[in-house]
Design a protein around this motif. Structure first.
Motif, PDB file in Angstrom:
ATOM      1  N   GLY A 177      10.678   8.925  -4.813  1.00 56.89           N
ATOM      2  CA  GLY A 177       9.957   7.808  -4.200  1.00 56.89           C
ATOM      3  C   GLY A 177      10.896   6.855  -3.490  1.00 56.89           C
ATOM      4  N   ARG A 178      12.042   6.598  -4.089  1.00 55.03           N
ATOM      5  CA  ARG A 178      13.041   5.719  -3.469  1.00 55.03           C
ATOM      6  C   ARG A 178      13.536   6.312  -2.145  1.00 55.03           C
ATOM      7  NH1 ARG A 178      17.348   2.267  -3.585  1.00 55.03           N
ATOM      8  NH2 ARG A 178      19.355   3.238  -3.113  1.00 55.03           N
ATOM      9  N   ALA A 179      13.708   7.629  -2.111  1.00 53.90           N
ATOM     10  CA  ALA A 179      14.175   8.285  -0.883  1.00 53.90           C
ATOM     11  C   ALA A 179      13.098   8.296   0.191  1.00 53.90           C
ATOM     12  CB  ALA A 179      14.621   9.708  -1.201  1.00 53.90           C
ATOM     13  N   MET A 180      11.828   8.348  -0.206  1.00 60.37           N
ATOM     14  CA  MET A 180      10.727   8.451   0.755  1.00 60.37           C
ATOM     15  C   MET A 180      10.305   7.097   1.328  1.00 60.37           C
ATOM     16  SD  MET A 180       8.521  11.263  -1.408  1.00 60.37           S
ATOM     17  CE  MET A 180       7.112  11.315  -0.309  1.00 60.37           C
ATOM     18  N   LEU A 181      10.548   6.010   0.579  1.00 60.89           N
ATOM     19  CA  LEU A 181      10.053   4.702   1.012  1.00 60.89           C
ATOM     20  C   LEU A 181      10.593   4.284   2.388  1.00 60.89           C
ATOM     21  CD1 LEU A 181       8.368   2.207   0.513  1.00 60.89           C
ATOM     22  CD2 LEU A 181      10.272   1.250  -0.828  1.00 60.89           C
ATOM     23  N   PRO A 182      11.889   4.413   2.676  1.00 60.61           N
ATOM     24  CA  PRO A 182      12.355   4.025   4.022  1.00 60.61           C
ATOM     25  C   PRO A 182      11.657   4.798   5.133  1.00 60.61           C
ATOM     26  CG  PRO A 182      14.225   4.277   2.533  1.00 60.61           C
ATOM     27  CD  PRO A 182      13.023   4.791   1.811  1.00 60.61           C
ATOM     28  N   GLN A 183      11.377   6.082   4.913  1.00 61.78           N
ATOM     29  CA  GLN A 183      10.677   6.865   5.924  1.00 61.78           C
ATOM     30  C   GLN A 183       9.245   6.373   6.104  1.00 61.78           C
ATOM     31  OE1 GLN A 183      11.544   9.206   8.054  1.00 61.78           O
ATOM     32  NE2 GLN A 183      13.688   9.427   7.435  1.00 61.78           N
ATOM     33  N   ARG A 184       8.602   6.008   4.990  1.00 64.92           N
ATOM     34  CA  ARG A 184       7.235   5.481   5.090  1.00 64.92           C
ATOM     35  C   ARG A 184       7.221   4.157   5.874  1.00 64.92           C
ATOM     36  NH1 ARG A 184       6.218   9.866   3.104  1.00 64.92           N
ATOM     37  NH2 ARG A 184       4.573  10.337   1.576  1.00 64.92           N
ATOM     38  N   LEU A 185       8.192   3.311   5.580  1.00 66.90           N
ATOM     39  CA  LEU A 185       8.272   2.029   6.291  1.00 66.90           C
ATOM     40  C   LEU A 185       8.575   2.259   7.776  1.00 66.90           C
ATOM     41  CD1 LEU A 185      10.303   0.029   3.619  1.00 66.90           C
ATOM     42  CD2 LEU A 185       7.904  -0.344   4.230  1.00 66.90           C
ATOM     43  N   ALA A 186       9.480   3.194   8.050  1.00 66.30           N
ATOM     44  CA  ALA A 186       9.838   3.487   9.440  1.00 66.30           C
ATOM     45  C   ALA A 186       8.633   4.043  10.198  1.00 66.30           C
ATOM     46  CB  ALA A 186      11.000   4.476   9.480  1.00 66.30           C
ATOM     47  N   HIS A 187       7.835   4.856   9.510  1.00 66.08           N
ATOM     48  CA  HIS A 187       6.646   5.402  10.168  1.00 66.08           C
ATOM     49  C   HIS A 187       5.667   4.282  10.512  1.00 66.08           C
ATOM     50  CE1 HIS A 187       3.668   8.380  11.281  1.00 66.08           C
ATOM     51  NE2 HIS A 187       2.778   7.787  10.486  1.00 66.08           N
ATOM     52  N   ALA A 188       5.559   3.299   9.628  1.00 65.26           N
ATOM     53  CA  ALA A 188       4.683   2.158   9.920  1.00 65.26           C
ATOM     54  C   ALA A 188       5.184   1.396  11.144  1.00 65.26           C
ATOM     55  CB  ALA A 188       4.608   1.237   8.705  1.00 65.26           C
ATOM     56  N   VAL A 189       6.502   1.298  11.294  1.00 64.38           N
ATOM     57  CA  VAL A 189       7.079   0.649  12.476  1.00 64.38           C
ATOM     58  C   VAL A 189       6.750   1.455  13.729  1.00 64.38           C
ATOM     59  CG1 VAL A 189       9.245   0.032  13.634  1.00 64.38           C
ATOM     60  CG2 VAL A 189       8.921  -0.507  11.205  1.00 64.38           C
TER      61      VAL A 189
ATOM     62  N   GLU B 145       0.827  -1.207   0.000  1.00 61.37           N
ATOM     63  CA  GLU B 145       0.000   0.000   0.000  1.00 61.37           C
ATOM     64  C   GLU B 145       0.867   1.264   0.000  1.00 61.37           C
ATOM     65  OE1 GLU B 145      -2.435  -0.439   3.426  1.00 61.37           O
ATOM     66  OE2 GLU B 145      -3.849  -1.852   2.471  1.00 61.37           O
ATOM     67  N   LEU B 146       1.962   1.229   0.754  1.00 57.13           N
ATOM     68  CA  LEU B 146       2.866   2.385   0.795  1.00 57.13           C
ATOM     69  C   LEU B 146       3.489   2.646  -0.575  1.00 57.13           C
ATOM     70  CD1 LEU B 146       4.694   1.739   4.200  1.00 57.13           C
ATOM     71  CD2 LEU B 146       2.890   3.407   3.732  1.00 57.13           C
ATOM     72  N   ILE B 147       3.913   1.592  -1.245  1.00 59.85           N
ATOM     73  CA  ILE B 147       4.521   1.731  -2.573  1.00 59.85           C
ATOM     74  C   ILE B 147       3.496   2.245  -3.574  1.00 59.85           C
ATOM     75  CG2 ILE B 147       5.517   0.442  -4.503  1.00 59.85           C
ATOM     76  CD1 ILE B 147       6.871  -1.368  -2.406  1.00 59.85           C
ATOM     77  N   THR B 148       2.306   1.697  -3.533  1.00 58.36           N
ATOM     78  CA  THR B 148       1.252   2.131  -4.462  1.00 58.36           C
ATOM     79  C   THR B 148       0.914   3.601  -4.251  1.00 58.36           C
ATOM     80  OG1 THR B 148       0.334  -0.108  -4.487  1.00 58.36           O
ATOM     81  CG2 THR B 148      -1.095   1.687  -5.228  1.00 58.36           C
ATOM     82  N   GLU B 149       0.852   4.008  -2.972  1.00 60.31           N
ATOM     83  CA  GLU B 149       0.539   5.410  -2.672  1.00 60.31           C
ATOM     84  C   GLU B 149       1.622   6.331  -3.226  1.00 60.31           C
ATOM     85  OE1 GLU B 149       1.017   9.125  -0.584  1.00 60.31           O
ATOM     86  OE2 GLU B 149       2.225   7.375  -0.021  1.00 60.31           O
ATOM     87  N   LEU B 150       2.884   5.948  -3.085  1.00 60.65           N
ATOM     88  CA  LEU B 150       3.980   6.762  -3.625  1.00 60.65           C
ATOM     89  C   LEU B 150       3.913   6.821  -5.147  1.00 60.65           C
ATOM     90  CD1 LEU B 150       6.981   5.670  -1.348  1.00 60.65           C
ATOM     91  CD2 LEU B 150       5.845   7.893  -1.381  1.00 60.65           C
ATOM     92  N   ARG B 151       3.645   5.696  -5.784  1.00 61.15           N
ATOM     93  CA  ARG B 151       3.548   5.656  -7.249  1.00 61.15           C
ATOM     94  C   ARG B 151       2.433   6.566  -7.740  1.00 61.15           C
ATOM     95  NH1 ARG B 151       5.357   1.456 -10.492  1.00 61.15           N
ATOM     96  NH2 ARG B 151       4.495   2.844 -12.081  1.00 61.15           N
ATOM     97  N   ASN B 152       1.301   6.561  -7.038  1.00 61.92           N
ATOM     98  CA  ASN B 152       0.143   7.335  -7.480  1.00 61.92           C
ATOM     99  C   ASN B 152       0.320   8.835  -7.297  1.00 61.92           C
ATOM    100  OD1 ASN B 152      -1.194   5.000  -8.230  1.00 61.92           O
ATOM    101  ND2 ASN B 152      -2.348   4.826  -6.310  1.00 61.92           N
ATOM    102  N   ARG B 153       1.318   9.238  -6.535  1.00 63.24           N
ATOM    103  CA  ARG B 153       1.553  10.665  -6.316  1.00 63.24           C
ATOM    104  C   ARG B 153       2.212  11.330  -7.513  1.00 63.24           C
ATOM    105  NH1 ARG B 153       4.307  11.870  -0.630  1.00 63.24           N
ATOM    106  NH2 ARG B 153       4.187  13.942  -1.549  1.00 63.24           N
ATOM    107  N   GLY B 154       2.723  10.535  -8.454  1.00 56.68           N
ATOM    108  CA  GLY B 154       3.341  11.109  -9.641  1.00 56.68           C
ATOM    109  C   GLY B 154       4.710  11.718  -9.394  1.00 56.68           C
ATOM    110  N   ILE B 155       5.384  11.279  -8.337  1.00 58.41           N
ATOM    111  CA  ILE B 155       6.709  11.825  -8.031  1.00 58.41           C
ATOM    112  C   ILE B 155       7.779  11.154  -8.880  1.00 58.41           C
ATOM    113  CG2 ILE B 155       6.090  12.452  -5.672  1.00 58.41           C
ATOM    114  CD1 ILE B 155       7.368   9.870  -4.731  1.00 58.41           C
ATOM    115  N   ARG B 156       8.971  11.711  -8.870  1.00 58.29           N
ATOM    116  CA  ARG B 156      10.098  11.125  -9.590  1.00 58.29           C
ATOM    117  C   ARG B 156      10.524   9.813  -8.926  1.00 58.29           C
ATOM    118  NH1 ARG B 156       8.919  14.897 -12.643  1.00 58.29           N
ATOM    119  NH2 ARG B 156      10.375  15.955 -14.034  1.00 58.29           N
ATOM    120  N   TYR B 157      11.149   8.968  -9.718  1.00 60.42           N
ATOM    121  CA  TYR B 157      11.600   7.659  -9.228  1.00 60.42           C
ATOM    122  C   TYR B 157      12.527   7.826  -8.033  1.00 60.42           C
ATOM    123  CZ  TYR B 157      13.707   2.973  -9.317  1.00 60.42           C
ATOM    124  OH  TYR B 157      14.144   1.708  -8.983  1.00 60.42           O
ATOM    125  N   GLY B 158      13.475   8.734  -8.119  1.00 68.52           N
ATOM    126  CA  GLY B 158      14.435   8.937  -7.042  1.00 68.52           C
ATOM    127  C   GLY B 158      13.796   9.465  -5.782  1.00 68.52           C
TER     128      GLY B 158
END
Length: 671
Positions: A329-341, A314-327
């Motif tokens: 999204g890659r930088a934001m994913l660890p923060q999204r995962l950490a927030h879930a933790v 769900e986190l990956i899909t949400e980032l993809r749907n935001r229309g952001i650049r690949y890089g």
């Protein structure tokens, strides 16, 4: 008996002398400024600002400090001298007003039907920086037509040598409207040969830097030209207008994230420049993002915190749907995962803060999990893989490129690595596209793009993303499109630049190319660009045109060069690219000094040997053109060849000599 004007002329000479003295004082005061700062960065910044100001205040004695005067009758009886830069006296009163100031507009646009508050417009004539004449135009005399200016004609037709000069003293009303367009406006200028479109674009850059200094000093202004020789040719225009902040580059330099070996095969480069490649690359980039097959487990102290696979998806899909650049999204994913933790920690009764989230995001389990799902990308390596792996290319080009087109892109001989590959300009443009998909290209405040008609869709995209939030001045001539991928229309070009709302202006009044020459060259238009209006020469001088069939065209060209070399002005000897070496030898055997366009000192010579492929954008007082049919035959197809010939025929300002042994193209033979 004509009135004695010697006293008036002497008074203006004295005014010029005092203005130059005032400019020298302004520069001296700037140079005397002392900078003291405890901060080294501030110190360097202030010193750089003083240096730029000193450059802006440089005075060239061969360049007139002012070229005109306005005598206003409304609202006050004031007089203003119009020049290239502002000059004030010791009390701060203006001695010379910058041509870009609002008060200067009537110098270019006022007429007897619309005087704009001006009683008299005065123009000055100069020879080597010395004032030699003036002429007054009374704008209050009703019922009369606008007065013809001999000084204006003389300045337009003045012989030149070396780099391009500014046209600030000769800007015409229709050009001035383009020059003073607002900073938020993107303007496309379709300009026939000799209409001054390049100069208009450069003067617009100078105007915008003056009128919107704070905004554009931060955001930046860039001039993009077709090749290095062209940039050297135009390089003195902006500094002559007091502007040194605008950068200049070529499209090749703009996209040179890898070493460029040269052009590739024409048909392949045409395909690589096709806009469809953007979708192929988009698919290839985003195909690297995968969905999780297992949960994320983060050991922390005595606990093991888990993020379920479906939650990570769900986190990956949400980032993809935001229309952001690949890089991004890659930088934001660890923060999204950490927030879930962190949410798991809070649910268990802990009270973690932002520092804990950052620590979790940087932890090895999170980084490894995120890297596996959203890996790092190297643009050059990705394109290397696409061009060496037919299955990978087919996966991403399915439904976009045909099987034959895909086969054209696959390299016959696979290089050892991406670093060892011989990249073409078209390849570098694709790598630049990938790089923008990964990380957004910074936007400039304004870009001037010259010879835009020669760029492919992918090259236009590369330029357009450099001003995604800024504006552009797009310059060119569809009839002079001489690349296999030349744009078919300005609507198409503007779409790829991302500027579909741009306004297009068409300039057809030729101030540089003489009537005989432009009428001869215009015979090609029905074949190469039937939808364009034919250009018209507005100069009184018709120019000179000589066409001779000779047994030996190179020998005849050398003789023609001898004949025109005694006349003032620059000489361009335009030859088919295949004859450059033979032309060198022919001139050397006669002891004639010359340079070849493309050499470092190519804009400083009295005589330039010009390969036909590099003639675009340049002009010479006298042109000797060798073998028109060979110039046409040097291109991939006849229409492109005739367009190349059209370019070459329209480089002359005073005289054109055409020598040939082969039959002329049929369209030129027609009366």
């Amino acid at each position: 008996m004509p009135p004695d004007t010697s006293d008036v002329l002497q008074a203006e000479k004295d005014y010029l002398k005092s203005s130059r003295a005032a400019l020298a004082v302004m520069r001296e005061k700037t140079g005397a400024l002392e900078v003291h700062s405890a901060d080294r960065v501030n110190q360097e910044y202030l010193l750089a600002a003083i240096f730029r100001r000193m450059k802006e205040l440089e005075d060239d004695p061969d360049v007139p400090l002012f070229f005109g005067r306005l005598d206003y009758i409304e609202p006050t009886d004031e007089t203003f001298h119009i020049g290239r830069r502002h000059v004030n006296d010791a009390l701060g009163e203006p001695l010379v007003v910058d041509w870009r100031a609002d008060i200067s507009v009537p110098f270019y646009r006022a007429s007897k039907t619309e005087p704009m508050g001006v009683g008299v417009r005065r123009r000055f004539g100069f020879t080597h920086g010395e004032m030699t004449a003036f002429e007054d135009e009374d704008l209050t005399a009703s019922g009369q037509t606008d007065q013809h200016s001999d000084i204006l004609d003389a300045e337009i037709e003045r012989p030149r040598s070396g780099p391009m000069r500014d046209i600030v003293a000769t800007i015409q009303p229709e050009q001035d409207v383009i020059v003073r367009a607002g900073v938020d406006d993107t303007i496309c200028v379709q300009g026939a040969p000799g209409t001054g479109k390049t100069a208009v674009g450069l003067h617009r850059a100078a105007y915008l830097l003056y009128a919107y200094r704070d905004q554009l000093s931060r955001a930046g202004v860039l001039v993009v030209g077709p090749n290095a020789s062209f940039l050297r040719y135009i390089g003195d225009v902006l500094p002559a207008l007091g502007e040194i902040e605008a950068k200049q580059t070529t499209v090749e330099e703009l996209v040179a994230r890898v070493n460029i070996a040269g052009p590739g095969p024409a048909l392949v480069d045409v395909l690589k420049g096709d806009a469809r490649m953007a979708e192929v690359l988009h698919r290839a980039v985003w195909s690297h993002v995968s969905l999780p097959k297992e949960s994320l487990v983060v050991p922390r102290g005595a606990h093991r915190w888990r993020v379920a696979g479906y939650q990570a998806e769900e986190l990956i899909t949400e980032l993809r749907n935001r229309g952001i650049r690949y890089g991004a999204g890659r930088a934001m994913l660890p923060q999204r995962l950490a927030h879930a933790v962190l949410l798991r920690m809070e649910a268990a009764g802990d009270s973690p803060d932002d520092r804990v989230q950052d620590s979790v995001a940087r932890s090895r389990p999170v980084k490894q999990y995120a890297d596996a799902l959203w890996p790092a990308l190297d643009p050059a390596k990705l394109l290397f893989r696409l061009f060496t792996d037919p299955e990978l290319l087919a996966e991403h080009a399915d439904g976009i490129l045909t099987a034959d087109e895909q086969a054209m892109l696959i390299w016959d001989k696979v290089p050892r690595s991406a670093g060892a590959a011989r990249w073409s300009v078209a390849d570098a443009t694709l790598i630049d596209e990938i790089a923008d998909l990964v990380d957004r290209t910074p936007s400039l405040g304004h870009v001037v793009l010259d010879e835009a008609q020669d760029l492919s869709a992918m090259q236009l995209r590369a330029v357009g993303r450099r001003c995604s939030t800024g504006s552009m001045t797009v310059l060119g001539d569809i009839a002079q499109g001489t690349t296999p991928w030349a744009t078919p229309s300005w609507d198409e070009a503007l779409k790829h630049l991302g500027k579909t709302g741009a306004h297009t202006e068409e300039l057809t009044a030729g101030f540089r190319v003489p009537g005989q020459v432009i009428e001869y060259a215009a015979r090609l238009l029905p074949t190469i660009a039937p939808h364009l209006k034919p250009p018209t020469a507005v100069r009184r001088a018709r120019g000179e045109l000589t066409i001779s069939r000779v047994p030996d065209s190179l020998a005849a060209a050398v003789t023609a060069v001898h004949e025109v070399s005694e006349r003032p002005g620059s000489i361009g000897l335009i030859v088919p690219d295949a004859l450059v070496t033979a032309t060198r030898k022919a001139l050397q055997s006669q002891g004639i000094a010359f340079s070849v366009l493309g050499d470092e000192d190519d804009v400083d010579a009295h005589l330039d040997v010009v390969p036909a492929s590099l003639a675009k954008g340049l002009e010479f007082d006298h042109v000797v053109l060798v073998e028109p049919a060979a110039i046409v035959a040097g291109e991939a197809d006849e229409r492109t060849g005739l367009r190349r010939l059209y370019v070459c025929l329209t480089r002359a300002v005073t005289s054109l000599v055409v020598v040939h042994n082969e039959d002329l193209p049929e369209v030129l033979e027609a009366a």
